[in-house]
Enzyme design. Structure first.
Site, short mmCIF file in Angstrom:
data_model
loop_
_atom_site.label_atom_id
_atom_site.label_comp_id
_atom_site.label_asym_id
_atom_site.label_seq_id
_atom_site.Cartn_x
_atom_site.Cartn_y
_atom_site.Cartn_z
CB VAL A 57 -0.92 0.02 1.24
CG1 VAL A 57 -1.78 1.27 1.24
CG2 VAL A 57 -1.80 -1.23 1.26
CB CYS A 58 2.06 3.30 -2.73
SG CYS A 58 3.36 4.50 -3.07
CG LEU A 59 -1.33 6.40 2.48
CD1 LEU A 59 -2.10 7.01 1.31
CD2 LEU A 59 -2.30 5.69 3.43
#
Length: 215
Positions: A57-59
């Protein structure tokens, strides 16, 4: 407790409408000095720029993407609730195309409009495919939740697919006037023609009511 599993349902007016999406969270030994590690159950599908096939999850809040100030994790002010709200509101939103790095500058520009619609259509198409995977291989502990969700929402999901098949954008109460007027591409209609019978069969098998009208 350092292992958690959460499910969130896509909001109305987004390509993820009514779809359940699963995330596993692990709190590292250094938590809360370090953010939780989050894994997305992708089933090998990339339906959002921030959600990788690998489950990453790219955050910014998770320190998996650049950011500054309140965008990044803080041991004193950040929380698990903030992570959940960020995924729901910033990732599973109604215009995921602009989540791609650098593409936010194209918002409200002709190029952005041209590219955002096919991206949304692809994200929408991958949502029912994710549902099929969930029905076949539900995350452990959520087997009954998945069945009950689709028993209640299956007819609505199929109705939405049927609207797209008629060549229109979904007439959703939360959609904007602009999105209601956007056409549905022939490619999406063709793809849904192949997907929908499988969804009808899967929902009928678990006892979802009202599916017979789509057979």
């Amino acid at each position: 407790m350092d292992l958690l599993r959460m499910v969130m349902v896509g909001a109305s007016g987004t390509p993820y409408d009514h779809g359940p999406f699963f995330f596993d969270l692990q709190l590292p030994p250094s938590y809360p000095d370090a953010p939780p590690q989050v894994y997305y159950h992708s089933y090998g599908l990339r339906l959002n720029p921030n959600l990788y096939e690998s489950g990453t999850v790219c955050l910014s809040l998770l320190n998996t993407f650049g950011g500054e100030g309140t965008e990044v994790w803080s041991s004193t002010t950040s929380s698990l609730l903030q992570v959940v709200v960020s995924i729901q509101g910033l990732v599973l939103n109604d215009q995921p195309y602009y989540n791609e790095a650098g593409y936010e500058t194209l918002a409200d520009k002709p190029e952005g409009h041209r590219n955002a619609l096919p991206y949304n259509e692809n994200a929408y198409l991958l949502t029912p495919r994710t549902m099929q995977h969930l029905l076949r291989r539900p995350p452990r502990g959520f087997e009954e939740f998945i069945k009950e969700h689709f028993r209640r929402q299956g007819k609505l999901l199929l109705r939405t697919c049927n609207v797209w098949l008629q060549g229109n954008v979904v007439d959703d109460a939360h959609a904007t006037e602009a999105t209601r007027k956007q056409p549905c591409s022939n490619g999406l209609r063709l793809a849904l023609t192949n997907v929908m019978p499988n969804l009808v069969a899967a929902f009928t098998e678990i006892g979802a009511k009202g599916c017979e009208e789509f057979q």
